[in-house]
Design a protein around this motif. Sequence first.
Motif, PDB file in Angstrom:
ATOM      1  N   CYS A   1     -22.710 -22.933  -0.919  1.00 14.79           N
ATOM      2  CA  CYS A   1     -24.050 -22.754  -0.398  1.00 14.79           C
ATOM      3  C   CYS A   1     -25.012 -22.808  -1.572  1.00 14.79           C
ATOM      4  CB  CYS A   1     -24.169 -21.417   0.305  1.00 14.79           C
ATOM      5  SG  CYS A   1     -22.956 -21.266   1.606  1.00 14.79           S
ATOM      6  N   GLU A   2     -26.220 -23.184  -1.280  1.00 13.75           N
ATOM      7  CA  GLU A   2     -27.160 -23.429  -2.369  1.00 13.75           C
ATOM      8  C   GLU A   2     -28.435 -22.612  -2.220  1.00 13.75           C
ATOM      9  OE1 GLU A   2     -28.032 -27.536  -2.241  1.00 13.75           O
ATOM     10  OE2 GLU A   2     -26.212 -28.084  -3.330  1.00 13.75           O
ATOM     11  N   VAL A   3     -28.952 -22.195  -3.341  1.00 13.00           N
ATOM     12  CA  VAL A   3     -30.282 -21.614  -3.395  1.00 13.00           C
ATOM     13  C   VAL A   3     -31.040 -22.388  -4.466  1.00 13.00           C
ATOM     14  CG1 VAL A   3     -31.641 -19.579  -3.911  1.00 13.00           C
ATOM     15  CG2 VAL A   3     -29.494 -19.342  -2.699  1.00 13.00           C
ATOM     16  N   THR A   4     -32.209 -22.817  -4.123  1.00 11.58           N
ATOM     17  CA  THR A   4     -32.982 -23.599  -5.081  1.00 11.58           C
ATOM     18  C   THR A   4     -34.088 -22.733  -5.664  1.00 11.58           C
ATOM     19  OG1 THR A   4     -32.580 -25.485  -3.710  1.00 11.58           O
ATOM     20  CG2 THR A   4     -34.217 -25.730  -5.413  1.00 11.58           C
ATOM     21  N   LEU A   5     -34.143 -22.701  -6.970  1.00 11.93           N
ATOM     22  CA  LEU A   5     -35.183 -21.939  -7.660  1.00 11.93           C
ATOM     23  C   LEU A   5     -36.055 -22.920  -8.422  1.00 11.93           C
ATOM     24  CD1 LEU A   5     -32.492 -20.004  -7.838  1.00 11.93           C
ATOM     25  CD2 LEU A   5     -33.962 -18.680  -9.273  1.00 11.93           C
ATOM     26  N   LYS A   6     -37.297 -22.557  -8.504  1.00 10.79           N
ATOM     27  CA  LYS A   6     -38.156 -23.330  -9.384  1.00 10.79           C
ATOM     28  C   LYS A   6     -38.529 -22.408 -10.535  1.00 10.79           C
ATOM     29  CE  LYS A   6     -41.031 -26.439  -7.712  1.00 10.79           C
ATOM     30  NZ  LYS A   6     -42.192 -26.820  -6.913  1.00 10.79           N
ATOM     31  N   LEU A   7     -38.107 -22.780 -11.722  1.00  9.31           N
ATOM     32  CA  LEU A   7     -38.311 -21.916 -12.885  1.00  9.31           C
ATOM     33  C   LEU A   7     -39.326 -22.551 -13.828  1.00  9.31           C
ATOM     34  CD1 LEU A   7     -34.635 -20.944 -13.654  1.00  9.31           C
ATOM     35  CD2 LEU A   7     -36.321 -19.634 -12.410  1.00  9.31           C
TER      36      LEU A   7
ATOM     37  N   SER B   1     -37.778 -10.642 -15.896  1.00  9.41           N
ATOM     38  CA  SER B   1     -37.989 -11.553 -14.773  1.00  9.41           C
ATOM     39  C   SER B   1     -39.167 -12.468 -15.042  1.00  9.41           C
ATOM     40  CB  SER B   1     -38.188 -10.767 -13.480  1.00  9.41           C
ATOM     41  OG  SER B   1     -39.352  -9.992 -13.564  1.00  9.41           O
ATOM     42  N   ASN B   2     -39.851 -12.257 -16.154  1.00  5.79           N
ATOM     43  CA  ASN B   2     -40.970 -13.132 -16.493  1.00  5.79           C
ATOM     44  C   ASN B   2     -40.528 -14.339 -17.294  1.00  5.79           C
ATOM     45  OD1 ASN B   2     -42.890 -11.617 -15.302  1.00  5.79           O
ATOM     46  ND2 ASN B   2     -43.396 -10.438 -17.112  1.00  5.79           N
ATOM     47  N   ILE B   3     -39.381 -14.213 -17.911  1.00  5.74           N
ATOM     48  CA  ILE B   3     -38.897 -15.320 -18.742  1.00  5.74           C
ATOM     49  C   ILE B   3     -37.538 -15.714 -18.230  1.00  5.74           C
ATOM     50  CG2 ILE B   3     -38.418 -16.077 -21.078  1.00  5.74           C
ATOM     51  CD1 ILE B   3     -40.002 -13.635 -22.046  1.00  5.74           C
ATOM     52  N   PRO B   4     -37.383 -16.779 -17.584  1.00  3.63           N
ATOM     53  CA  PRO B   4     -38.433 -17.673 -17.115  1.00  3.63           C
ATOM     54  C   PRO B   4     -39.064 -17.153 -15.820  1.00  3.63           C
ATOM     55  CG  PRO B   4     -36.292 -18.505 -16.506  1.00  3.63           C
ATOM     56  CD  PRO B   4     -36.038 -17.236 -17.234  1.00  3.63           C
TER      57      PRO B   4
ATOM     58  N   SER C   1     -36.499 -27.373 -11.367  1.00  2.00           N
ATOM     59  CA  SER C   1     -35.747 -26.876 -10.221  1.00  2.00           C
ATOM     60  C   SER C   1     -34.305 -26.630 -10.640  1.00  2.00           C
ATOM     61  CB  SER C   1     -35.786 -27.890  -9.093  1.00  2.00           C
ATOM     62  OG  SER C   1     -37.007 -27.800  -8.437  1.00  2.00           O
ATOM     63  N   VAL C   2     -33.809 -25.509 -10.221  1.00  2.00           N
ATOM     64  CA  VAL C   2     -32.436 -25.139 -10.537  1.00  2.00           C
ATOM     65  C   VAL C   2     -31.765 -24.786  -9.225  1.00  2.00           C
ATOM     66  CG1 VAL C   2     -30.980 -23.523 -11.760  1.00  2.00           C
ATOM     67  CG2 VAL C   2     -33.130 -24.236 -12.759  1.00  2.00           C
ATOM     68  N   THR C   3     -30.575 -25.281  -9.064  1.00  2.00           N
ATOM     69  CA  THR C   3     -29.845 -24.947  -7.853  1.00  2.00           C
ATOM     70  C   THR C   3     -28.688 -24.039  -8.223  1.00  2.00           C
ATOM     71  OG1 THR C   3     -30.423 -27.063  -6.947  1.00  2.00           O
ATOM     72  CG2 THR C   3     -28.664 -25.894  -5.867  1.00  2.00           C
ATOM     73  N   LEU C   4     -28.663 -22.895  -7.609  1.00  2.00           N
ATOM     74  CA  LEU C   4     -27.566 -21.953  -7.834  1.00  2.00           C
ATOM     75  C   LEU C   4     -26.602 -22.072  -6.669  1.00  2.00           C
ATOM     76  CD1 LEU C   4     -29.442 -18.819  -9.129  1.00  2.00           C
ATOM     77  CD2 LEU C   4     -28.382 -20.628 -10.420  1.00  2.00           C
ATOM     78  N   ASN C   5     -25.355 -22.236  -7.012  1.00  2.00           N
ATOM     79  CA  ASN C   5     -24.355 -22.409  -5.974  1.00  2.00           C
ATOM     80  C   ASN C   5     -23.479 -21.180  -5.876  1.00  2.00           C
ATOM     81  OD1 ASN C   5     -25.004 -25.156  -5.391  1.00  2.00           O
ATOM     82  ND2 ASN C   5     -24.104 -25.639  -7.381  1.00  2.00           N
ATOM     83  N   GLY C   6     -22.916 -21.047  -4.742  1.00  2.00           N
ATOM     84  CA  GLY C   6     -21.985 -19.951  -4.562  1.00  2.00           C
ATOM     85  C   GLY C   6     -21.213 -20.162  -3.282  1.00  2.00           C
ATOM     86  N   THR C   7     -20.148 -19.390  -3.157  1.00  2.00           N
ATOM     87  CA  THR C   7     -19.305 -19.534  -1.982  1.00  2.00           C
ATOM     88  C   THR C   7     -19.094 -18.177  -1.351  1.00  2.00           C
ATOM     89  OG1 THR C   7     -18.174 -21.197  -3.264  1.00  2.00           O
ATOM     90  CG2 THR C   7     -17.178 -20.592  -1.186  1.00  2.00           C
ATOM     91  N   PRO C   8     -19.508 -17.984  -0.153  1.00  2.00           N
ATOM     92  CA  PRO C   8     -19.182 -16.725   0.521  1.00  2.00           C
ATOM     93  C   PRO C   8     -17.694 -16.703   0.858  1.00  2.00           C
ATOM     94  CG  PRO C   8     -20.599 -18.100   1.919  1.00  2.00           C
ATOM     95  CD  PRO C   8     -20.327 -18.877   0.673  1.00  2.00           C
TER      96      PRO C   8
ATOM     97  N   ALA D   1     -40.876 -19.484  -9.727  1.00  3.76           N
ATOM     98  CA  ALA D   1     -42.009 -19.869  -8.889  1.00  3.76           C
ATOM     99  C   ALA D   1     -41.623 -19.957  -7.422  1.00  3.76           C
ATOM    100  CB  ALA D   1     -42.575 -21.204  -9.354  1.00  3.76           C
ATOM    101  N   SER D   2     -40.392 -20.284  -7.175  1.00  5.39           N
ATOM    102  CA  SER D   2     -39.985 -20.289  -5.767  1.00  5.39           C
ATOM    103  C   SER D   2     -38.497 -20.020  -5.684  1.00  5.39           C
ATOM    104  CB  SER D   2     -40.322 -21.622  -5.101  1.00  5.39           C
ATOM    105  OG  SER D   2     -39.387 -22.604  -5.468  1.00  5.39           O
ATOM    106  N   PHE D   3     -38.116 -19.485  -4.569  1.00  6.92           N
ATOM    107  CA  PHE D   3     -36.732 -19.086  -4.343  1.00  6.92           C
ATOM    108  C   PHE D   3     -36.422 -19.443  -2.899  1.00  6.92           C
ATOM    109  CE2 PHE D   3     -33.301 -16.130  -3.476  1.00  6.92           C
ATOM    110  CZ  PHE D   3     -32.586 -16.116  -4.657  1.00  6.92           C
TER     111      PHE D   3
END
Lengths: 138, 1273
Positions: B688-694, B625-628, B732-739, B631-633
């Motif tokens: 739906c989106e989740v934004t991560l900062k890696l 989980s350290n690589i990468p 910034s990375v956006t992870l998408n998914g569909t419930p 920073a935010s979720f």
Amino acid sequence: MAVCVGIIGKDNSPKYFTCLNPDEELGFQYKVLSSLDVVEEKLSSGNKTGSDMRELYLGMLYSLETHKVYGYVTNTKIKFIIVVDSTNTALRDNEIRSMFRKLHSIYADNVCNPFYIPDEPITSKSFDRSVKHIMTGA
Amino acid sequence: MRSSVSYILSSTTSEPNMSHPDYEQYSHDHAALLILVKHLGSQLKNKVFNKFYERISRVNSVKITDSTGQVRNILIRYIKDHPVENNDWGDFQTHRRLLGLISLGKYDSQQELNEICRVHESLKVKYTNTLYDSRCILFGANDEREYPSDNSSPEEQSIVSSSEVLSSKDSSENSDITNEAQDKSSVKEETTSSSYNPLTEGESSNKDNEEIKSDKVEEKPKSPVKTVREKFTTPSNFKTRALFYNEAEPCSDLENQLTEFINSLFWVLESKRLERSREKLERVSLLLAPFEKKDFVGLDMDSRNNKKRCTGRMTKHLGDLCLQAGLLSESLSYYHSAAETLKSVNDWLWLGAAYEGLCAASALVLYPNIQRNVSLHRNSSLQEGSPKRSNSITTPIEVTKKDIMNMLPPEEISKKYREAIIHYSKYQNAGIIETEACFKAARISIEQNHSLQAASFLQNVVFINLTLSEQEKIQRFETLSDLYTQTGFTRKAAFCQRLAATRYVSPQNPTPNWNQCYNLILQSFPGHKIMLDPTEMCSNNVQMGWPLLQIQLLQELVVAAKRMGHSALATRHMTYLLQTMWKHLSPTDQKELAIQLQSLSSQCEGAPVPLVLDSGIVIPPANLSNIPVCASFVLRNLQPHLQPRKIETLKRDLGPFLFTPINFGSLERRTNKPQSKMDFLWVENDVCEVTLKLVNPLPFELKVSNMRLLTSGVVFESIPETVVLPSDTPTSVTLNGTPKESGELEILGYSTHTLGVKSNCRLRYMLNFLPLYSIEVIPALPTMEIKTSLPQSATFSSFQNFENVVTSASISLYNGESTECTITLTNTSQVPIEMLEVSIQSVLDPSLQDQIFKWSQENLESQLPLMPNGTASLTLYLYSAANFLATGFGTAELSSGVFGSSHASSIMSMSAGPSSLPSRLNSPVHSAMGSSFHGARRNELNSSFRSSNSGQSSMTTTGYRSPGALTLPQHAASSIVEGQLQLRYSGGAGLQAGYCRTCSVFLTLEMLPSLQVTNWDVLPAETSSQFYLVLDIANLTSQEMELHYTPSKHMLIEGHESCRIPVPVNRCPLSKLTKLYMDQNSGLDDRLDLDKICSEHIANLVDLRWQLLSLNVKGKATLKGITLTPNMLDIVRMSPLNWEVNINGDYLKPQEEINCDAGDCLNVCVNISNSLEKPLRQLMLTIQFYQDHQNGTHNYRLETRVVIVGGAKKLLPTLEPQGKTWHSCNVLFLTPGQYKMDIQCSTPDSSTTVPAITGTAGHTWRYIPAVDINVNI
């Protein structure tokens, strides 16, 4: 005089470690780490006697072919370990004691520094200098 | 502890010293009989052998009653391997002698049986010097089920009976069995349980000795017939007692057989002891340790010193034998006296042995329960969590120990051991004895709970210089580590384990064993405070252990795993190393290790599954989980127009206080914390989106592939993402998914695949993150796409709920113009739209808003439900509604009443400039005057205004200064109306759940000024049923405008020009006003109502249509909201009184002028009729003449010019509805001139007789227009 000095916190993780020859640091770390067992044992048996004025100086923890390991524990369970060369027979117990006392006093000075968080590894340069001073006996 | 005189006394010759240390020894083993248990042949499986070995090992102490009836406790030690050389030290310490042999073997054929027997016999030969007796346990072939295992006894008997040759030893034992104890313990056949008859032991012991020595000799020639089962028989030269078993069966008499065997050993030993004890101490030969043989060559053996030495050594030897034979107190006294004797002759080695014996015997008394842990196998053993410190000192022993003389107290034991070790250390060849003594002493110290002492004994072991094989060195370290663990010295133990591990693979080691190395390193983890589970390591904020050492250890582990050929493990450990030790690694190390991991994982990809080792240890997954670094979720809400909303929002009860200064939020601290429960909703089947900062902490580009979200709860389809992260730049990375279901969804983290390692990064185990995020997923809702037929707006102005806007439309319209806008709705989802609501939102007044925006809800609803991919259209009618009337005056001014209004305006008009005429505004003359210019257009705007006599008009405020140029009123500039067409739609399951979506179309309507009525007035028309509405119309456009103001009349107005038009309008019929007249309880409001009714009347009737010819734009202007003064109202509405005036009997037409000569008499007859539906009372009819000077002055003082014959005034008490009355008089003009006749009818003031007859109390009705009379000469 001393070849290695270690300061170990009450959780037995190193807070400060230095030795004259940086190449041997790993080996010294092993030696100091295994000496902690003896320190722990001495502390736990020392408590049973229940003496209030505990002697901080633990004496020689153990000796190896080349080195002798001495220990000293503050009342807050901070452990000071000094490793000396066993060929150095001129070194007397009293000198070891005085080294520990000096170490204790500069440690106390360092803890008094408001920018030092207790239980953090010590990175202060002036502290390092002072320790080196004590080690070389200058 | 090491003596300074070490090596002084030791010889440097290469004497056969004992080269095989036995680290497992306990001090109790001094008292034990040593039995070798040997595995013979390859048929017997190791597992079976071990099972039986353990079973045999359990018989480790036997109680035997000796000839004097004393019960002896005999200890037995079983070993699997015994070097013959160790027997050489048997004189020095008798417990080192191998006394018994048990061999186990399995056979399927006679040949195999023979082979086993042969090996057994050869073993007997090997240990022949010390062996007392042996047994051979044989497991038959599996097919011989018909013979129960217990049946070995009858066979035995047959063997015994048939083998006469054996009678010298075995049969003599069997023939007379008298031992009671043995009888009790034997199960089936007493004949088999062999024991020495105490009565015959004296003789038999002698025989035994011979027998044992002659075994080898007799072996070959003798041929005992041994019939085994049916077919298999032991070879003739096999003369050991064989025990036949079936390995699959319980073998219940095995223990009895063993006891019997031990008994036989004991009796031999006992006989030897007795033999030795009977020897004269003065004449004994010198006992020697193996390496001492040369030392005594050439020495005077008869010296007194040497005699004492012999005696001492023999005494010590006797002590050993007594100890083994279970005679503790005897052994103690022997040892004691031996120590005294040996001390005096400085025989250090043997003195040490005597001390050791003393200690062993004392320990046996004090701590009889020390036992080795049988079940633990050395290499596979796990570290026990707590060191074993069993305190077996029990009370019964406290009692017994006092009885024994010479016994050492507990604290003396270690002291004596120390002395013994010091004495041993003087001899280089006694190194192994010393080492073993150290271990034994350490074990006793552990038993005594003296850890420091134990540690010092163990520490001494390291100093002993031995030439050992690598295997033995490893064993030494392993034993050390084991004992350190028992003392609680986990770090030291770990250190030893690591040393042992390195020995396994050291270059000196001819057979490196990476497996063992790996296992040992793994075992040393607890001592280094390394948890196998990385989450445990990271969860504690406090760093445990020594990072530098941990890193080294882990690196060694990785190498070991790699060399072991288990690349999955290597990858796992490297991942672990990077994950847990990241912050302790230097940047270069980080880089190097990351690259190493990459190369390791290329052989075996890391996956987040636990790995199970052969030893059963589970290596938990390690996740990077350290690589990468994350920073935010942040979970993203849906886009505003897709966000689900409640269809019916419950009105929240906020209580009586809309605002409270008490901020509850500040009191509740937890509200500041981030909430794991999201306050927004996700929708099933919506992305739906989740934004991560890696952040990539490595100095090279990092490719992270297959990033997905980890969820629990409802089914969630995550879309894998691949990113390439540049070094040290937050991305910034956006992870998408569909419930895929509705319900509660928990987001636990994300998974990555980087550096060849798959990781599940769970937020729970990451710092500074909530353990999980949960979000509500609601059932599927439809989505809709919206298009408009109008072009999009260039810009949006800020507006409330601006976020919902999906599209926009903009248009420019001239005021009064209207257009259509088609909005096309397309269902882009798989859910039908079943509900659709349209509303408009703007900042406009609702009534105005409704004028501007219009649509047909019914039409829209008829198109529902909108199936997937279906379209619907909505027509929006836009109308540029504006106030066409110049806002010159406020309504308040008008409503304040006739006089107030006129007063104010007169002042204004006067101050406005000299051009405006001073006038009494409510004078009837104005109206009459107005007619004179009606229809006449004045080109000059200024003059037209000046001549305009309606004082209430807007000119009072605007006061146009600039001739020729039209100054537009303020609001005449184009204005922009913005509105949002809001569409709320829903369908499917989402509708049932009470959710909908809202989107909106942003509409921008630019309203351009077209025309404006700058001024207006009313004039009576030629007929009493109509009046003229005179409008000053300004064309505010730059185009030529055609204005249709009646169906037949139209006019062209140049751009920015103004003109005046008369519009004939029907007067407001009384029927519209009836209510006002009928209402008795009327007040001031009536005036406003009247105003409004008349204003609406006008607005409805006047139809102003304009057309911009060049642009072909048409529009309509309304006079809605036109305000009228009371004077105007009189004209606008039908008079309640119908007038009919006759002059000289002729009917006077409206606007008609009368011409007469001075002196002529005019008969004026006035007929009035009441057209109201109620009677009028107290009407005063007045006829008046005056002259208009055309400058605002009316001259009423005409006494010298006009004579009225008859009443100029008449009071009419009542005028009934539809009632008529008349009045007539004669008039004589004395001088020529222009006169005006004013006929009016007034009701009295409300203060007089009839108060409040009508709402128009004190009102005056005039005959309009006033009649013009030209009097000629």
